[in-house]
Design a protein around this motif. Sequence first.
Motif, mmCIF file in Angstrom:
data_model
loop_
_atom_site.group_PDB
_atom_site.id
_atom_site.type_symbol
_atom_site.label_atom_id
_atom_site.label_comp_id
_atom_site.label_asym_id
_atom_site.label_seq_id
_atom_site.Cartn_x
_atom_site.Cartn_y
_atom_site.Cartn_z
ATOM 1 N N SER A 1 -6.660 -8.824 8.044
ATOM 2 C CA SER A 1 -7.974 -8.805 7.391
ATOM 3 C C SER A 1 -8.472 -7.369 7.396
ATOM 4 O O SER A 1 -9.082 -6.901 8.359
ATOM 5 C CB SER A 1 -8.946 -9.730 8.122
ATOM 6 N N GLN B 1 -10.029 -5.150 12.602
ATOM 7 C CA GLN B 1 -9.812 -5.348 11.178
ATOM 8 C C GLN B 1 -10.495 -4.267 10.337
ATOM 9 O O GLN B 1 -10.194 -4.119 9.165
ATOM 10 C CB GLN B 1 -10.334 -6.716 10.758
ATOM 11 N N GLN C 1 1.923 -12.485 8.843
ATOM 12 C CA GLN C 1 0.826 -11.751 9.452
ATOM 13 C C GLN C 1 -0.445 -11.972 8.643
ATOM 14 O O GLN C 1 -0.423 -11.942 7.405
ATOM 15 C CB GLN C 1 1.140 -10.252 9.499
ATOM 16 N N GLU C 2 -1.518 -12.170 9.344
ATOM 17 C CA GLU C 2 -2.826 -12.320 8.720
ATOM 18 C C GLU C 2 -3.610 -11.033 8.986
ATOM 19 O O GLU C 2 -4.183 -10.842 10.055
ATOM 20 C CB GLU C 2 -3.563 -13.531 9.279
ATOM 21 N N TYR D 1 0.324 -4.413 7.175
ATOM 22 C CA TYR D 1 1.420 -5.311 7.497
ATOM 23 C C TYR D 1 2.573 -4.548 8.142
ATOM 24 O O TYR D 1 2.821 -3.384 7.805
ATOM 25 C CB TYR D 1 1.930 -6.020 6.238
#
Length: 576
Positions: free
Chosen positions: A154, A90, A151-152, A97
């Motif tokens: 971070s 991350q 989508q996550e 994305y």
Amino acid sequence: MLKVVSDHYRYNCYTMASSSAVGKLSREEFRRQKDLDAARKAGTAPAALDEEGRPINPHIPQYISQAPWYLDTGAPSLNHQRRPENDNSQNKLDNWYDRGAKAGPAAKKYRKGACENCGAMTHTKKDCLERPRKKGAKYTNKDIQADDIIQEVSAGYDAKRDRWNGYDTAEHKKVYEEYAAVDAMRQKLREEEIDNQTTTDLAAVRKVAKAGKSENKKDDDADFGSSEDEDADEDKYADAADAVGQKLDAKTRITVRNLRIREDTAKYLINLDPESAYYDPKTRSMRDAPLKNVAPEDAKFAGDNYFRYSGEAPEVQDLQLFAWQAAARGNDVHLNANPTQGELLHYEFKQKKAELKDTTKTSILAKYGGAEYLDSAPVELRQGQTENYVEYSRTGQVIKGREKAKARSKYPEDVYINNHTAVWGSWYDTSSGAWGYACCHSTLHLSYCSGEANIEATIASSAQHLLGTSSQKEQTSEEASTQNQERPAEKIEQNYSKKRIGEGDVKLDQEKLAQAVLEEKKRKSKGKLDDERSSKKQKSSLESGSHEVTEEELEAYRMSRRMTEDPMANYVDKDI
């Protein structure tokens, strides 16, 4: 200033606290630590190991190997210099994305709770990015879109604040190509207008260029317009084309090459040999060719002299030579003072010269003839060149097309005369050194062929055959007369036969050979004087004809010479 001093004092306090936690070294311990470091650097002591058992290079400086107070663990280690193994994805800068990703194939029927417009389950109607339909997928059950992937992502500190994160660089390529197409078309229109202008007035040329620029500016979109500085430059240089390395003279309307294109290789970089062609950096000229082994037609740069004598330059030189020769004969011709007059006189001179040449040629042919010999065949016919396609295999066989016919000489080939089946010169007689026919072994030119009979007669009449027959007859008569006298027969065969002593399949008696070797060693040990006397004695015995050398004595002599006189007998190659 006070804050800087206070920060420095706080850092020193932290450093002292960390060192005190580890423990202050005494003078003896400090000395032993220094000796141990010197021994490790010299290689006499083993290197220090970190927490994971890996050796630490003793030559690493202290400011690198010593950990800061906030990472110090009290043990020697280099982990503070290594990247952490558990690198979180991350924190990567390019983590973003995946645009346009779909979660598999689309559904065939509308599902409850899905988007009423496109039929996807991942968003509602107000968040749908599809084109609003007249009748949504809820009522038509047609063209249902696949679900989007949620989508996550971070992102880290830098990724959140990167203004270009997630930007597709392929989008800028389209904008660049569109700008380039508009600029190319604008340049083409400007060049056509300047070429169509026939006047040499500079103000008129600028006026036409400015008018074309204003028309193009009206038609163009505001997004593709140029800046004020570019418009000012175009007004200033309206009489010049935008070609790289070229300049347009509005008065003479000639495009002049003033600089080389930056993509071209410089003259002095073609051949870096200092002994090659001379390059003048002041005038940027290289008169000779930098590569001598390349033809001027195939070379990228053949020298300034090659370009100087190409194009219309030879014609100008011929015109200058004509003007000089005409002035030497008393005519008022000057190329620089009146070039038009010189050009017209030179043109008339060439016409009269061609007419005089044709008249002379016609008169000579009319008097002596031979006009038919002047028309020669084309080079293609003389050299046998054709356009027929022929394809060969690896073994030389013809695969496609017709093989080229072999060129025949002007002399008759494969013509046999007088019943011969071979040509003259197909056989060579080694005994007489003469050429003849291979079919009958006849050395007489233009003789009649008699076939195998002549070959047998030639062999029978040869000197070797006659000598062998006579020796056989003598041996037969000698054996018939004296059967008990074997030694004279061997003597005769030795003296008169072609077989030399020591040749052929000979069986040696080992006892006689050993005795002959001993006698040869005794003869060698007597010395040079005795050897000369024995050689004289042997010579006298040879002249008298009463000598008889056996095979064992000859082999002993050869063995003694091989052991003593062979220069390569005891050779040893020391380089191997």
